[in-house]
Write a protein that holds these residues in place. Structure first.
Motif, PDB file in Angstrom:
ATOM      1  N   LYS A  74      17.840  -5.796  14.656  1.00  0.00           N
ATOM      2  CA  LYS A  74      16.338  -5.583  14.397  1.00  0.00           C
ATOM      3  C   LYS A  74      15.681  -6.048  12.870  1.00  0.00           C
ATOM      4  O   LYS A  74      14.754  -6.988  12.965  1.00  0.00           O
ATOM      5  CB  LYS A  74      15.831  -4.246  13.933  1.00  0.00           C
ATOM      6  N   SER A  75      16.632  -7.129  12.291  1.00  0.00           N
ATOM      7  CA  SER A  75      17.181  -8.108  10.973  1.00  0.00           C
ATOM      8  C   SER A  75      18.158  -8.786  11.085  1.00  0.00           C
ATOM      9  O   SER A  75      18.632  -7.943  11.855  1.00  0.00           O
ATOM     10  CB  SER A  75      16.510  -6.477  10.129  1.00  0.00           C
ATOM     11  N   SER A 105      24.998  -6.549   5.915  1.00  0.00           N
ATOM     12  CA  SER A 105      24.277  -5.324   6.265  1.00  0.00           C
ATOM     13  C   SER A 105      23.950  -5.735   7.939  1.00  0.00           C
ATOM     14  O   SER A 105      24.364  -7.235   8.386  1.00  0.00           O
ATOM     15  CB  SER A 105      23.180  -5.293   5.695  1.00  0.00           C
ATOM     16  N   ILE A 106      23.997  -4.825   8.693  1.00  0.00           N
ATOM     17  CA  ILE A 106      23.566  -5.058  10.073  1.00  0.00           C
ATOM     18  C   ILE A 106      22.097  -3.514  10.994  1.00  0.00           C
ATOM     19  O   ILE A 106      22.934  -2.702  10.053  1.00  0.00           O
ATOM     20  CB  ILE A 106      25.050  -5.157  10.899  1.00  0.00           C
ATOM     21  N   THR A 107      21.220  -4.028  11.428  1.00  0.00           N
ATOM     22  CA  THR A 107      20.553  -3.019  11.550  1.00  0.00           C
ATOM     23  C   THR A 107      20.415  -3.987  13.235  1.00  0.00           C
ATOM     24  O   THR A 107      19.952  -4.288  13.342  1.00  0.00           O
ATOM     25  CB  THR A 107      19.547  -3.454  10.963  1.00  0.00           C
ATOM     26  N   GLY A 108      21.012  -2.097  13.938  1.00  0.00           N
ATOM     27  CA  GLY A 108      20.837  -2.329  15.612  1.00  0.00           C
ATOM     28  C   GLY A 108      20.261  -1.369  16.155  1.00  0.00           C
ATOM     29  O   GLY A 108      20.286   0.066  15.608  1.00  0.00           O
ATOM     30  N   ALA A 150      21.401   2.038  15.206  1.00  0.00           N
ATOM     31  CA  ALA A 150      22.979   1.614  14.252  1.00  0.00           C
ATOM     32  C   ALA A 150      22.616   0.900  12.317  1.00  0.00           C
ATOM     33  O   ALA A 150      22.067  -0.238  12.690  1.00  0.00           O
ATOM     34  CB  ALA A 150      24.142   1.300  14.438  1.00  0.00           C
ATOM     35  N   ASP A 151      23.058   1.604  11.474  1.00  0.00           N
ATOM     36  CA  ASP A 151      23.182   0.795  10.271  1.00  0.00           C
ATOM     37  C   ASP A 151      23.959   0.786   8.898  1.00  0.00           C
ATOM     38  O   ASP A 151      24.262   1.802   8.910  1.00  0.00           O
ATOM     39  CB  ASP A 151      21.399   1.533   8.939  1.00  0.00           C
ATOM     40  N   ILE A 152      23.873  -0.465   8.804  1.00  0.00           N
ATOM     41  CA  ILE A 152      25.491  -0.336   8.022  1.00  0.00           C
ATOM     42  C   ILE A 152      25.261  -1.069   7.170  1.00  0.00           C
ATOM     43  O   ILE A 152      25.224  -2.759   6.959  1.00  0.00           O
ATOM     44  CB  ILE A 152      26.702  -0.520   9.623  1.00  0.00           C
TER      45      ILE A 152
END
Length: 978
Positions: free
Chosen positions: A433-434, A443-446, A474-476
């Motif tokens: 997503k970003s 950071s990971i946003t999926g 998912a946001d990590i």
């Protein structure tokens, strides 16, 4: 100052240890002249005996020196090791910039059992020149010549000559781990190495021998240098079963060098690797290419295995030009590549580039097929990666990216980034997503959303299919030296699950929702789940775990009336399974020592097994848990009988213990196909770690046991048959110890039928088993009101006892079946004694009669000598012979064996004598391999039957039957239907 003191103390400590090993020693020293002609004469006697003469000029900067050590004989210890020198001479002449060193003598130590050295060398500040060095050791002889320099890098030119040289025998201490080896011949090497260039030459060498039982050889000349040239006319090397060959050829005025490498077994080099390697390198001259010096390579790996990686074949072909910015072209392929149990049918990677720009194409064929292109570029030690093609093919769909995947990597700061993209098929998409950052912080946003039917089907068991839609967020985030934080949520929209979707008996059940959530903070991890599926499942859980030790645990699990029937397909051992499971559990403690409190209920359950139709119904179980213990109660029905269960279990520190009590009244127990029993158990089971102790009593109230005869074409098991049971082996490895003490009371209402036997059984048995010992059975079983059908006659069992004195499958037998001949006040019968595995069967009468007479009385109620019909007498004798083949060691058995031997001499093989309960007796046998003859006669209903069967093939035969009723001729073909 402390470090300076340590350095200064080192020589004194060193020499102190040396002097400690010298027990008796005297030294006489004379020093004469001035410092420009300083002369030292020393005589040593004792453990070290020698004369030392030295001349020094201490006033000259280079310090000229002339030292001679003559007739050195010594024996002393140093650091618990013994050292011996015999007739040794040493001369050092020169100065600090250059000096000649000569050594001649015999030396021994714990490291070198024998060493004879004759050496003439010249020492320089930057190297050493070896004019000659002859060394004789316990492992053989070696001669060394050459020079070594270490100024501005390293340079060498050496030659070594070996004669029956066994490296391991030189010193068992130093070379203990070296494989057995022998060297003969010589090897000459020269070369240099510095920060810019290097070169290695092997010249005119001829070395042979063996290493680790493999032939060893190095022959010829070769040069390899930093310009990546291979120069040499011919070169051959063999080591550990591997071969290296070098050949130079010239085509159209252009020369090239080929090197081939063959390693039949890689495990000879690396024990953890299996496989065969074939490689060929060919030099490429600048005149044949737009590049500078380089080489073609062809590499083949077959039957490769390393840890969990296995491949049938791996090949690599291409070109490499190290001097041209590491330019390369390559193609790598693999067939049948396994990673653990996952199979990749084929893998292909094509690549071209240099150390700054690379392009690759990847094709993978497996459960999922992959096609991809990868472009990478290095700019100022940073990397830019672009993936314009990334296609994944499954059986039912194709996944594609909506735009090129672009990544970057900052080598200095060790961080990277992947820009947004989506991987999609017709019904599902997975997106960033970003932009995702990764490295020491990131950071990971999926997001994953859509229908997931085809995505998960390859991972489900074949008897389950799930249909529905999913949304996964998912946001990590993570940072250096900090705990990561994350939030993941999964939601399934209303859908359905199908058991056995490809069969006619598939079962469907709908679910309304499934939600899973995980939240990781710096302090704790929180997990939540909820599943609602009509009246079948209602599941709700919440668990929280702290991230710092001792990782405290807190949460609950709620199950509300989960129906078991839809899940019976997961348990193929059950013929049917139904019931409801509910629970209210609270979790406490820590991950290492969790505690559970609450209740688990199983209500209205019913089941039976595929291999055992015993029906257990109206089953109710209640388990109350408190910390690491539980109280279990339950009741159920088996047939019309009632059973109860009560007890306590505990598992502190993972060690199971407890006590269970099982009781019942008239429980119906089926053991197909032999027994239907009514039992009343009163048994207790004690659990203690790996020990199970079973005690109590079992009353067999009644039932029926049916003796199933062996099928007509069946063959009984031989005594030497051994069963290999992998499951039993696994259980044995778990080291579960079972002990038993059970009293079994068999009441007179237990019936037994089959194979001519009818009656009731009764008795008392004691079943005992000690840990790590086989079970034992004691007691006896009696046959009451028994009759036995024998040759068409009904005999009464006047006495029948089976006595068990340990072995469970070999009781002692004492059985008598009799027939009363009222007209003659005579009892005749059959007596069986011995054991079940070795029974002894005999005929008897009271008063005593001959065996043939007894047979006659058993069959027709009259004596053998009362018959006027000689044919009937012959038939009765045949019956006696038939019985003789079954009665063991007795006279009639001997007669039967003699008859069979006589017919065998007439050409009849596979002779069989048979009699059945209808009083029919038959004899059959083979003439040759294809003609079978059978003659039968009825004892009670006179009549004969003669059959001739001729086998055309193993399953095709002609059969002719002649009897008192008529004749027939038929053709038969026999086949099996599965």
């Amino acid at each position: 100052m402390a470090e300076q003191q340590k350095i200064n103390n080192f020589p004194s400590n060193y020499f102190a240890e040396l002097l400690h090993g010298i027990k008796q020693q005297s030294v006489y020293t004379e020093i004469t002249n001035d410092l420009s002609k300083l002369k030292i004469d020393a005589n040593l006697s004792g453990d070290i005996n020698t004369q030392i003469t030295a001349q020094l000029n201490l006033l000259t900067p280079n310090t000229p020196i002339n030292v001679k050590v003559s007739e050195l004989n010594a024996a002393f210890s140093f650091k618990d090791e013994n050292y011996i020198a015999s007739n040794a001479n040493l001369m050092l002449q020169g100065d600090l910039s250059q000096a000649q060193l000569k050594i001649n003598g015999d030396f021994e130590s714990s490291y070198f059992p024998h060493l004879n050295v004759r050496a003439n060398t010249t020492l320089f500040e930057t190297g050493v020149n070896i004019s000659s060095a002859d060394i004789k050791t316990a492992g053989g002889d070696v001669n060394l010549t050459g020079s070594i320099e270490w100024k501005n890098g390293y340079k060498w030119n050496t030659k070594a000559q070996f004669n029956d040289f066994f490296v391991k025998n030189i010193s068992s201490k130093i070379f203990n781990s070296v494989p057995d080896s022998q060297l003969n011949g010589f090897i000459e090497t020269k070369g240099f190495w510095n920060q810019e260039h290097w070169q290695l030459n092997i010249e005119n060498s001829d070395l042979s021998g063996f290493l680790n039982q493999f032939p060893l050889a190095i022959k010829g000349t070769i040069e390899i240098n930093s310009d990546y040239k291979m120069i040499g006319e011919t070169f051959y090397a063999e080591l550990l079963g591997s071969q290296v060959k070098l050949n130079k050829s010239t085509i159209k005025g252009v020369s090239s060098t080929d090197a081939s490498i063959v390693i039949p077994d890689l495990s000879n080099w690396y024990a953890s690797i299996r496989g065969k390697l074939d490689a060929k390198l060919t030099t490429i001259e600048p005149s044949k290419s737009e590049h500078s010096n380089g080489f073609d390579y062809n590499i083949r790996l077959s039957n490769f295995q390393f840890q969990q990686y296995v491949s049938e074949t791996i090949s690599a072909d291409g070109q490499f030009f190290p001097k041209d910015n590491l330019f390369f072209k390559t193609k790598i392929t693999s067939q049948k590549f396994y990673i653990d149990q996952y199979l990749i049918n084929s893998l292909s990677v094509k690549g071209k580039g240099d150390q700054n720009v690379q392009n690759f194409e990847v094709n993978l064929n497996s459960l999922y097929n992959l096609q991809s292109k990868i472009q990478s570029r290095r700019v100022n030690n940073n990397w830019k990666i672009k993936i314009p093609v990334f296609d994944v093919y499954t059986e039912d769909s194709r996944w594609m990216i909506n735009n090129a995947i672009q990544m970057s990597w900052d080598q200095q700061n060790l961080i990277g980034q992947v820009k947004t993209f989506c991987l999609k098929n017709d019904s599902l998409s997975a997106c960033l997503k970003s932009p995702a950052n990764f490295g020491k912080e990131g950071s990971i946003t999926g997001l994953l959303e859509g229908r997931f039917d085809h995505l998960i089907s390859p991972f489900l068991p074949p008897h389950l299919a799930v249909e529905g839609s999913v949304r996964l967020n998912a946001d990590i985030d993570w940072k250096a030296k900090q705990k990561p934080i994350a939030q993941i949520s999964l939601a399934l929209d209303p859908g359905k699950a199908v058991l056995y979707p490809h069969s006619k008996i598939s079962t469907e059940f709908d679910y309304q929702s499934l939600t899973l959530a995980a939240k990781l903070s710096k302090k704790s991890l929180k997990l939540e789940s909820k599943l609602v599926a009509n009246d079948l499942i209602n599941w709700n859980t919440e668990v929280q775990i702290t991230t710092s030790p001792p990782h405290k645990l807190n949460g609950y699990i709620k199950l509300n009336n989960i129906q078991l029937t839809p899940f019976s397909g997961f348990f193929p051992m059950y013929e049917n399974l139904s019931g409801r499971v509910s629970s209210q559990l609270n979790l406490h403690g820590s991950l290492d020592v969790p505690t559970i409190t609450g209740v688990i209920d199983l209500d209205d359950a019913e089941f039976s097994l595929v291999r055992n139709p015993t029906r257990v119904h109206n089953l109710h179980l209640n388990l109350k848990l408190l910390n690491q213990s539980g109280q279990l109660t339950g009741n159920w029905k088996m047939g019309e009988g009632d059973a109860k269960l009560s007890g306590n279990i505990a598992w502190p520190q993972g060690k199971l213990s407890g006590n269970l009590n099982i009781s019942g009244d008239n429980l119906t127990l089926i053991q197909p196909p032999l027994a239907i029993l009514s039992v009343s158990p009163d048994v207790s089971v004690d659990l203690a770690e790996n020990n199970i102790d079973v005690n109590g009593a079992i009353n067999v109230e009644g039932g029926e046991i049916t003796i199933a005869p062996l099928p007509q074409q069946g063959v009984p098991l031989s005594d030497d048959v051994v069963f290999s049971d992998e499951e039993a082996i696994d259980i044995k490895e778990e080291y579960l110890q079972i002990s038993s003490n059970l009293d079994i009371d068999v009441q007179d209402s237990l019936k037994i039928e089959g194979s001519g036997l009818s009656g009731n059984l009764s008795g008392k048995l004691s079943y005992r088993q000690e840990a790590e010992s086989p079970p034992a059975l004691f007691g006896n079983i009696k046959i009451n009101k028994g009759i036995y059908r024998f040759l068409g006659q009904t005999l009464e069992i006047s006495q029948g006892t089976l006595d068990f004195s340990g072995q469970t499958n070999n009781p002692s037998l004492n059985i008598e079946a009799t027939k009363l001949i009222k007209d003659e006040d005579l009892n005749v019968g059959v007596r069986i004694v011995g054991t079940a595995q070795k029974p002894i069967v005999s005929l008897f009468s009271n008063p005593n009669k001959d065996q043939a007479e007894i047979v006659s009385y058993l069959i027709q109620g009259r004596g053998f000598n009362n018959y006027d019909d000689q044919a009937n007498n012959s038939l009765l004798l045949s019956a006696a012979l038939t019985l003789g083949t079954h009665l063991g060691d007795n006279t009639i058995a001997d007669i039967g064996e003699s008859a069979e031997n006589l017919l065998g001499n007439l050409g009849i093989s596979n002779l069989q004598l048979n009699a059945n309960d209808d009083g029919k007796i038959a004899v059959s046998g083979f003439f040759g391999k294809k003609l079978r003859v059978k003659y039968g006669y009825g004892v009670f209903s006179p009549g004969y039957e003669l059959s001739l069967r001729y086998y055309l093939l193993s399953q095709l035969y002609l059969e002719s039957i002649s009897s008192a009723l008529g004749q027939s001729l038929d053709i038969y073909y026999r086949f099996n239907i599965e």
